[in-house]
Design a protein around this motif. Sequence first.
Motif, short mmCIF file in Angstrom:
data_model
loop_
_atom_site.label_atom_id
_atom_site.label_comp_id
_atom_site.label_asym_id
_atom_site.label_seq_id
_atom_site.Cartn_x
_atom_site.Cartn_y
_atom_site.Cartn_z
N SER A 113 0.87 -1.19 0.00
CA SER A 113 0.00 0.00 0.00
C SER A 113 0.90 1.22 0.00
CB SER A 113 -0.86 0.05 1.27
OG SER A 113 -1.56 -1.14 1.42
N TYR A 114 0.54 2.24 -0.78
CA TYR A 114 1.35 3.46 -0.79
C TYR A 114 1.22 4.18 0.55
CZ TYR A 114 2.44 2.90 -5.69
OH TYR A 114 2.93 2.41 -6.87
N PRO A 115 2.35 4.72 1.07
CA PRO A 115 2.28 5.41 2.36
C PRO A 115 1.29 6.57 2.29
CG PRO A 115 4.56 5.31 1.52
CD PRO A 115 3.67 4.76 0.47
N GLY A 116 0.46 6.69 3.29
CA GLY A 116 -0.49 7.81 3.34
C GLY A 116 -1.72 7.61 2.47
N SER A 117 -1.71 6.54 1.63
CA SER A 117 -2.85 6.33 0.74
C SER A 117 -3.98 5.65 1.51
CB SER A 117 -2.42 5.46 -0.44
OG SER A 117 -3.55 4.94 -1.08
N GLU A 118 -5.22 6.04 1.17
CA GLU A 118 -6.35 5.43 1.88
C GLU A 118 -6.62 4.03 1.38
OE1 GLU A 118 -9.59 8.20 1.86
OE2 GLU A 118 -8.39 9.61 3.05
N LYS A 119 -6.20 3.78 0.13
CA LYS A 119 -6.45 2.45 -0.44
C LYS A 119 -5.50 1.44 0.20
CE LYS A 119 -7.60 3.69 -5.12
NZ LYS A 119 -7.05 3.69 -6.44
N SER A 120 -6.01 0.29 0.59
CA SER A 120 -5.10 -0.71 1.14
C SER A 120 -4.86 -1.78 0.08
CB SER A 120 -5.67 -1.33 2.41
OG SER A 120 -6.84 -2.01 2.09
N GLY A 121 -3.65 -2.30 0.05
CA GLY A 121 -3.34 -3.41 -0.85
C GLY A 121 -3.52 -3.07 -2.32
N VAL A 122 -2.75 -2.10 -2.85
CA VAL A 122 -2.86 -1.79 -4.28
C VAL A 122 -2.11 -2.82 -5.12
CG1 VAL A 122 -3.23 0.68 -3.98
CG2 VAL A 122 -0.93 -0.18 -4.38
N CYS A 123 -1.35 -3.70 -4.45
CA CYS A 123 -0.66 -4.75 -5.21
C CYS A 123 -0.50 -5.98 -4.31
CB CYS A 123 0.71 -4.23 -5.68
SG CYS A 123 1.48 -5.33 -6.86
N GLY A 136 -3.96 -6.22 -17.21
CA GLY A 136 -4.88 -5.59 -16.27
C GLY A 136 -5.20 -4.18 -16.70
N ALA A 137 -6.33 -3.67 -16.19
CA ALA A 137 -6.78 -2.32 -16.54
C ALA A 137 -5.87 -1.27 -15.92
CB ALA A 137 -8.20 -2.14 -16.02
N ASN A 138 -6.06 -0.02 -16.32
CA ASN A 138 -5.36 1.10 -15.69
C ASN A 138 -5.64 1.11 -14.20
OD1 ASN A 138 -3.93 2.39 -17.63
ND2 ASN A 138 -5.60 3.77 -18.22
N GLY A 139 -4.62 1.31 -13.41
CA GLY A 139 -4.83 1.41 -11.96
C GLY A 139 -4.94 0.07 -11.26
N SER A 140 -4.72 -1.03 -11.99
CA SER A 140 -4.88 -2.35 -11.36
C SER A 140 -3.65 -2.78 -10.55
CB SER A 140 -5.23 -3.41 -12.42
OG SER A 140 -4.20 -3.50 -13.38
N GLY A 141 -2.56 -2.02 -10.66
CA GLY A 141 -1.39 -2.32 -9.83
C GLY A 141 -0.20 -2.87 -10.59
N LYS A 142 -0.22 -2.80 -11.93
CA LYS A 142 0.85 -3.41 -12.74
C LYS A 142 2.20 -2.69 -12.54
CE LYS A 142 -1.31 -2.70 -16.68
NZ LYS A 142 -2.39 -1.84 -16.13
N SER A 143 2.18 -1.36 -12.62
CA SER A 143 3.46 -0.63 -12.47
C SER A 143 3.98 -0.74 -11.04
CB SER A 143 3.29 0.84 -12.86
OG SER A 143 2.96 0.94 -14.23
N THR A 144 3.07 -0.81 -10.08
CA THR A 144 3.49 -1.01 -8.69
C THR A 144 4.19 -2.35 -8.56
OG1 THR A 144 1.58 0.30 -7.98
CG2 THR A 144 2.67 -1.02 -6.29
N LEU A 145 3.66 -3.36 -9.22
CA LEU A 145 4.29 -4.69 -9.23
C LEU A 145 5.72 -4.60 -9.77
CD1 LEU A 145 4.18 -7.84 -9.13
CD2 LEU A 145 3.30 -7.75 -11.47
N ALA A 146 5.89 -3.85 -10.88
CA ALA A 146 7.22 -3.71 -11.47
C ALA A 146 8.19 -3.08 -10.47
CB ALA A 146 7.14 -2.86 -12.74
N ARG A 147 7.73 -2.03 -9.76
CA ARG A 147 8.59 -1.35 -8.78
C ARG A 147 8.94 -2.28 -7.62
NH1 ARG A 147 4.50 2.88 -8.64
NH2 ARG A 147 4.62 3.73 -10.73
N LEU A 148 7.99 -3.11 -7.22
CA LEU A 148 8.25 -4.07 -6.13
C LEU A 148 9.31 -5.09 -6.55
CD1 LEU A 148 4.61 -4.79 -4.94
CD2 LEU A 148 6.49 -4.07 -3.44
#
Length: 271
Positions: A13-23, A39-51
């Motif tokens: 989850s991004y720090p400070g973000s209200e959404k939990s578990g974006v990836c 996956g659609a836009n905002g589904s967490g693909k780029s976050t996965l790449a960064r992880l």
Amino acid sequence: MSEFLILDNVSYSYPGSEKSGVCQVNLALKQGEFLGVLGANGSGKSTLARLCCGLIAPTKGRVVVDGHTTEVEENLPYIHQQIGLVFQHPDNQFVASTVETEVAFGLENQALSSMEIRSGVDEALACFYLSGLCKVQPHLLSGGEKRLLSLAGIWNLKPKLLIVDEPLSMLDPGARKSIHMLLQELREAGQTIMWITHNMEEVMMADRVMVMAGGKMVWIGPPGELLKIPEQAKDWGVTLPLVFQLGMELGLTGFYPTTEDELVSEIWKLI
Ligand SMILES: Nc1ncnc2c1ncn2[C@@H]1O[C@H](COP(=O)(O)OP(=O)(O)O)[C@@H](O)[C@H]1O
Ligand SMILES: [Mg+2]
């Protein structure tokens, strides 16, 4: 084939973000494998790449690259050498004032002689069709050329895993085709690839595709299996291959064309 990348019950989850578990992902990738991430836009693909490359550390679970976990800071230089990430927006990646210095940049940070750097740069320029543009400023290149340059700079570092984030987005059809072919050649030469896209057509040659929806990995398997649940795939935001969609529109039941030739031969049977 040994497991090169493991995401063990990973959640972020991004720090400070209200959404939990974006990836939220569980995954083991073998060396030499070609994985499509859909996956659609905002589904967490780029976050996965960064992880995967340790740019961010999981909130829960572990990411392990070639036996090295990304949570341990001392492991990061090794991990950054193993994984090359080509960003979704190439401009964010350029640091140098000409194409050739940009390609040389990564090599200069390695302990190489100037002759080794020169030959590495020449090889990458030739391989990515950039030799004629070596003195041009990166920001003046066309979209397709920028994409080639970002690939060349990363490929040059010979990463064991190449992650490409929407590599064909915003390109004209000619550039899309040549970059698609180039990545296909790299794959045939044994390169491990994670290819992120919403368009399934780009990853029909993958060994497996995984689908992200709403920040979670919801499906993984061979591309042909995903085509057996087309309505579900569309609900997850996956764009199905055009020939497949046409086949569906034509009511070709029980047969799933994935190439133009297959579609044409089925149409001949109908008329
Ligand atoms: N730096 C950030 N801070 C807070 N939220 C972010 C940040 N980057 C992405 N997000 C959110 O995380 C979710 C996943 O984003 P992202 O991984 O970029 O998705 P995709 O690449 O599939 O379009 C989205 O809801 C997005 O708004
Ligand atoms: Mg993205």
